[in-house]
Design an enzyme around this catalytic site. Structure first.
Site, PDB file in Angstrom:
ATOM      1  N   CYS A 138     -19.429 -50.274  79.789  1.00 54.29           N
ATOM      2  CA  CYS A 138     -18.643 -50.304  80.719  1.00 54.29           C
ATOM      3  C   CYS A 138     -17.408 -51.680  80.258  1.00 54.29           C
ATOM      4  O   CYS A 138     -16.170 -51.316  80.380  1.00 54.29           O
ATOM      5  CB  CYS A 138     -18.899 -50.628  81.888  1.00 54.29           C
ATOM      6  SG  CYS A 138     -20.115 -51.927  82.135  1.00 54.29           S
ATOM      7  N   GLU A 170     -10.824 -44.969  79.865  1.00 48.52           N
ATOM      8  CA  GLU A 170     -12.149 -45.366  79.181  1.00 48.52           C
ATOM      9  C   GLU A 170     -12.705 -44.155  78.449  1.00 48.52           C
ATOM     10  O   GLU A 170     -13.039 -43.114  79.059  1.00 48.52           O
ATOM     11  CB  GLU A 170     -13.108 -45.748  80.359  1.00 48.52           C
ATOM     12  CG  GLU A 170     -14.492 -46.168  80.037  1.00 48.52           C
ATOM     13  CD  GLU A 170     -15.162 -46.522  81.383  1.00 48.52           C
ATOM     14  OE1 GLU A 170     -15.293 -45.833  82.131  1.00 48.52           O
ATOM     15  OE2 GLU A 170     -15.620 -47.740  81.300  1.00 48.52           O
ATOM     16  N   GLU A 192     -19.753 -51.598  90.279  1.00 46.73           N
ATOM     17  CA  GLU A 192     -19.541 -52.200  88.973  1.00 46.73           C
ATOM     18  C   GLU A 192     -19.139 -50.794  88.227  1.00 46.73           C
ATOM     19  O   GLU A 192     -19.896 -49.920  88.048  1.00 46.73           O
ATOM     20  CB  GLU A 192     -20.937 -52.794  88.343  1.00 46.73           C
ATOM     21  CG  GLU A 192     -20.747 -53.768  87.019  1.00 46.73           C
ATOM     22  CD  GLU A 192     -20.658 -52.987  85.808  1.00 46.73           C
ATOM     23  OE1 GLU A 192     -19.668 -52.698  85.476  1.00 46.73           O
ATOM     24  OE2 GLU A 192     -21.711 -52.925  85.232  1.00 46.73           O
ATOM     25  N   LYS A 252     -31.813 -44.457  92.760  1.00 42.06           N
ATOM     26  CA  LYS A 252     -31.571 -43.318  92.118  1.00 42.06           C
ATOM     27  C   LYS A 252     -31.174 -43.500  90.785  1.00 42.06           C
ATOM     28  O   LYS A 252     -30.018 -43.979  90.697  1.00 42.06           O
ATOM     29  CB  LYS A 252     -30.559 -42.482  93.096  1.00 42.06           C
ATOM     30  CG  LYS A 252     -30.605 -41.047  92.460  1.00 42.06           C
ATOM     31  CD  LYS A 252     -29.123 -40.021  92.678  1.00 42.06           C
ATOM     32  CE  LYS A 252     -28.203 -40.268  91.530  1.00 42.06           C
ATOM     33  NZ  LYS A 252     -28.577 -39.781  90.289  1.00 42.06           N
TER      34      LYS A 252
HETATM   35  P1  NAD Z   1     -20.975 -41.159  87.264  1.00 45.08           P
HETATM   36  O1  NAD Z   1     -20.190 -42.430  87.917  1.00 45.08           O
HETATM   37  O2  NAD Z   1     -20.809 -39.598  87.853  1.00 45.08           O
HETATM   38  O3  NAD Z   1     -22.558 -41.476  87.544  1.00 45.08           O
HETATM   39  C1  NAD Z   1     -23.106 -42.870  87.898  1.00 45.08           C
HETATM   40  C2  NAD Z   1     -24.181 -42.412  88.732  1.00 45.08           C
HETATM   41  O4  NAD Z   1     -23.639 -42.084  89.970  1.00 45.08           O
HETATM   42  C3  NAD Z   1     -25.277 -41.390  88.453  1.00 45.08           C
HETATM   43  O5  NAD Z   1     -26.641 -41.950  89.042  1.00 45.08           O
HETATM   44  C4  NAD Z   1     -24.711 -40.291  89.281  1.00 45.08           C
HETATM   45  O6  NAD Z   1     -26.034 -39.206  89.319  1.00 45.08           O
HETATM   46  C5  NAD Z   1     -24.398 -40.990  90.316  1.00 45.08           C
HETATM   47  N1  NAD Z   1     -23.359 -40.055  91.052  1.00 45.08           N
HETATM   48  C6  NAD Z   1     -22.394 -38.926  90.543  1.00 45.08           C
HETATM   49  N2  NAD Z   1     -21.583 -38.512  91.358  1.00 45.08           N
HETATM   50  C7  NAD Z   1     -21.995 -39.064  93.041  1.00 45.08           C
HETATM   51  C8  NAD Z   1     -21.822 -38.819  94.125  1.00 45.08           C
HETATM   52  N3  NAD Z   1     -20.674 -37.874  94.509  1.00 45.08           N
HETATM   53  N4  NAD Z   1     -22.334 -39.703  95.126  1.00 45.08           N
HETATM   54  C9  NAD Z   1     -23.345 -40.610  94.821  1.00 45.08           C
HETATM   55  N5  NAD Z   1     -23.607 -40.853  93.391  1.00 45.08           N
HETATM   56  C10 NAD Z   1     -23.208 -40.215  92.421  1.00 45.08           C
HETATM   57  O7  NAD Z   1     -20.888 -41.405  85.855  1.00 45.08           O
HETATM   58  P2  NAD Z   1     -21.083 -40.075  84.712  1.00 45.08           P
HETATM   59  O8  NAD Z   1     -20.351 -38.759  85.233  1.00 45.08           O
HETATM   60  O9  NAD Z   1     -22.211 -39.966  84.298  1.00 45.08           O
HETATM   61  O10 NAD Z   1     -20.068 -40.572  83.590  1.00 45.08           O
HETATM   62  C11 NAD Z   1     -18.458 -40.374  83.764  1.00 45.08           C
HETATM   63  C12 NAD Z   1     -17.719 -41.495  83.260  1.00 45.08           C
HETATM   64  O11 NAD Z   1     -18.303 -42.847  83.727  1.00 45.08           O
HETATM   65  C13 NAD Z   1     -18.141 -41.791  81.555  1.00 45.08           C
HETATM   66  O12 NAD Z   1     -17.510 -41.143  80.751  1.00 45.08           O
HETATM   67  C14 NAD Z   1     -17.628 -43.412  81.565  1.00 45.08           C
HETATM   68  O13 NAD Z   1     -16.303 -43.657  81.565  1.00 45.08           O
HETATM   69  C15 NAD Z   1     -18.087 -43.915  83.050  1.00 45.08           C
HETATM   70  N6  NAD Z   1     -19.405 -44.589  83.237  1.00 45.08           N
HETATM   71  C16 NAD Z   1     -19.299 -45.904  83.319  1.00 45.08           C
HETATM   72  C17 NAD Z   1     -20.616 -46.405  83.408  1.00 45.08           C
HETATM   73  C18 NAD Z   1     -20.519 -48.131  83.734  1.00 45.08           C
HETATM   74  O14 NAD Z   1     -21.416 -48.557  83.253  1.00 45.08           O
HETATM   75  N7  NAD Z   1     -19.556 -48.819  84.129  1.00 45.08           N
HETATM   76  C19 NAD Z   1     -21.756 -46.081  83.473  1.00 45.08           C
HETATM   77  C20 NAD Z   1     -21.682 -44.627  83.038  1.00 45.08           C
HETATM   78  C21 NAD Z   1     -20.692 -43.847  83.106  1.00 45.08           C
END
Ligand code: NAD
Length: 500
Positions: free
Chosen positions: A302, A399, A268, A192
């Site tokens: 990250c 972050e 991660e 996904k």
């Molecule tokens: P997120 O963790 O919500 O999203 C990452 C992935 O998880 C996406 O594919 C999303 O659709 C999915 N996801 C979200 N909620 C989920 C759930 N309940 N169950 C399963 N999958 C789910 O990240 P975001 O909201 O896009 O970003 C928020 C913060 O996360 C950013 O501000 C940043 O600090 C951090 N972030 C970190 C990384 C990294 O590489 N470590 C990457 C993106 C965002």
């Protein structure tokens, strides 16, 4: 107070068509079961690029069934490892052939500079698939010298149907880190992509089928996290979950995995990585790499070096030069030549970053440059530098995931070790010194998954990457990632002749 560099007027990327907007299940592009779609937006303007099929639990069920059938009955896990390797190599070649279109899609959907996508990320993507193609036929078990009259060996088997949930900051590279090792080991996948950036995953997954990947082996279901993502994490027939994203969501998916079938999970997650500049560091190099460590990819990494600790003896010089460098950063349309920084991914992140900047301004930190929106449309933010940052400030603890550098002063090594480790995160660290003893001390003392010494963000396919503490569990890339995607079966055979 921000100057934009002279970006060329004409875009440098070729025009690209969007051909794939549906779910890729069992080798076919299909509509979502609900018929729903969601828009993916251009971060330069907020305009809709395309409407994408919105998968949810029912589509995940369909994709998992296809992946299960491909695993239990299909040719993929039964092929010789060499045949699997050949398909992965053909895929890498095809990506190389279409690199301009893929880079253009990545920039359009994500906002990262086209030159970065084309010259750095796609070559890394291709290299990673070639690296794991090389592993496919080199996965060995052991013979085990056990006590008693037994012949003991281990079989390393694929784990089965793998669920992979990836973020929007590096849509292609996260696809590669997840899919490469899983396929090399003979698994089948339901992936996904992030809802902000579905375009390149669909494009390259189609290319994988052109390269000879059998149907059902790699299914891509776009959709939202709480629906499609949660359905992957909680599915009873998904045998392993790999997730990259926020720590908050990492906790949710780990819980879903535990409450369903106890599938093993690699995570991660976020970071607040220290970048430590010692008094004997090469300052020119340290300034440039500290800038790169934080501002690369619009600060959306990250492992961003988001706490820049500078020794008091070199602090003033470092600060002046860091500020000058940030003010020279070229912000603009990521499709234009020479642009170093494009827009943030979306309105939510844009607003979140601005809240952190506001909190920095309201604290006793000093705003050296930036601090505002860049331009009047899209999600651009001025490169921002805060000095005089203290450990207990929000901008030093959380972050930010944006172009906001926080510079902190330190006096001695033990102090900086203690402060650098005083974080819930432990993803990476940068260490800048010419003294081998200082480098060794810091390397051993820092509770992080990667230490870069006199360098930063070196992401070779062979180097393992992952976090201590709340930055995650498990390692990706390199030999370590193969373990994430295998079961180890011990085979014990009784021997009946004590003489031999
Ligand atoms: P997120 O963790 O919500 O999203 C990452 C992935 O998880 C996406 O594919 C999303 O659709 C999915 N996801 C979200 N909620 C989920 C759930 N309940 N169950 C399963 N999958 C789910 O990240 P975001 O909201 O896009 O970003 C928020 C913060 O996360 C950013 O501000 C940043 O600090 C951090 N972030 C970190 C990384 C990294 O590489 N470590 C990457 C993106 C965002």
């Amino acid at each position: 107070n921000i100057r934009t560099g002279a970006a060329a007027e004409e875009p440098i990327a070729p025009p690209v068509e969007i051909n794939y907007t549906k779910l890729l299940i069992n080798g076919q592009f299909v509509d979502s079961a609900s018929g729903k779609t969601f828009p993916t937006l251009d971060p330069r303007t907020g305009d809709v690029i395309a409407d994408i099929a919105e998968g949810d639990a029912e589509d995940i069920n369909r994709a998992v069934s296809a992946a299960r059938k491909a695993f239990d009955e299909g040719p993929w896990p039964r092929m010789t490892p060499y045949e699997r390797s050949r398909i992965m190599l053909r895929f890498a070649d095809l990506v190389g052939k279409h690199k301009n279109d893929i880079a253009a899609l990545e920039t359009w959907d994500n906002g990262k500079p086209y030159e970065q996508a084309a010259k750095a990320e796609i070559p890394m993507f291709v290299r990673l698939f070639r690296y794991y193609a090389g592993w496919a036929d080199k996965i060995h078990g052991l013979t085990v010298p056990a006590d008693g009259l037994h012949h003991v060996q281990t079989l390393h088997e694929p784990i089965g149907v793998v669920g992979q949930i990836i973020p929007w900051n590096f849509p292609l590279l996260m696809f590669a880190w997840k899919v490469g090792p899983a396929l090399a080991c003979g698994n089948t996948i339901v992936l996904k992509p992030a809802e902000q950036t579905p375009l390149t995953a669909l494009y390259v997954a189609k290319l994988f089928h052109e390269a000879g990947l059998p149907p059902g082996v790699l299914n891509v279901v776009s959709g939202y996290g709480p629906t499609a993502g949660a359905a992957v994490a909680s599915h009873m027939d998904v045998d392993k979950l790999a997730f990259t994203g926020s720590t908050e969501t990492g906790k949710i998916v780990l819980g879903l995995a535990a409450q369903s079938n106890l599938k093993p999970v690699t995570l991660e997650l976020g970071g607040k990585s220290p970048f430590i500049v010692c008094e004997d560091a090469d300052i020119t190099r340290a300034v440039e790499l500290a800038h790169f460590a934080l501002f690369f990819n619009q600060g959306q990494c990250c492992c961003a070096g988001s706490r820049t600790f500078v020794h008091e003896c070199v602090y003033d010089e470092f600060l002046e030069r860091s500020k000058a460098r940030a003010m020279k950063r070229i912000v603009g349309d990521p499709f234009k030549k020479g642009v170093e920084q494009g827009p943030q991914i979306d309105l939510e992140q844009f607003e979140k970053i601005r809240r952190y900047i506001k909190s920095g301004k309201e604290s006793s930190a000093t705003l050296e440059c930036g601090g505002g929106r860049f331009g009047s449309k899209g999600y651009y933010i001025q490169p921002t530098v805060f000095s005089n940052v203290q450990d207990d400030m929000l901008i030093a603890q959380e972050e930010i995931f944006g172009p906001v550098q926080s510079i902190l002063k330190f006096k001695d090594l033990n102090e900086v070790i203690r402060r650098a480790n005083a974080s819930k995160y432990g993803l990476a660290a940068g260490v800048f010194t010419k003294n081998i003893d200082t480098a060794n001390t810091l390397t051993r003392a820092l509770k992080v998954g990667t230490v870069w010494i006199n360098c930063f963000d070196v992401f070779d396919a062979a180097i393992p990457f992952g976090g201590y503490k709340m930055s995650g569990t498990g390692r990706e890339k390199g030999i370590c990632s193969l373990q994430n995607y295998q079961q180890v079966k011990a085979v014990v055979t009784s021997l009946n002749n004590p003489a031999w």
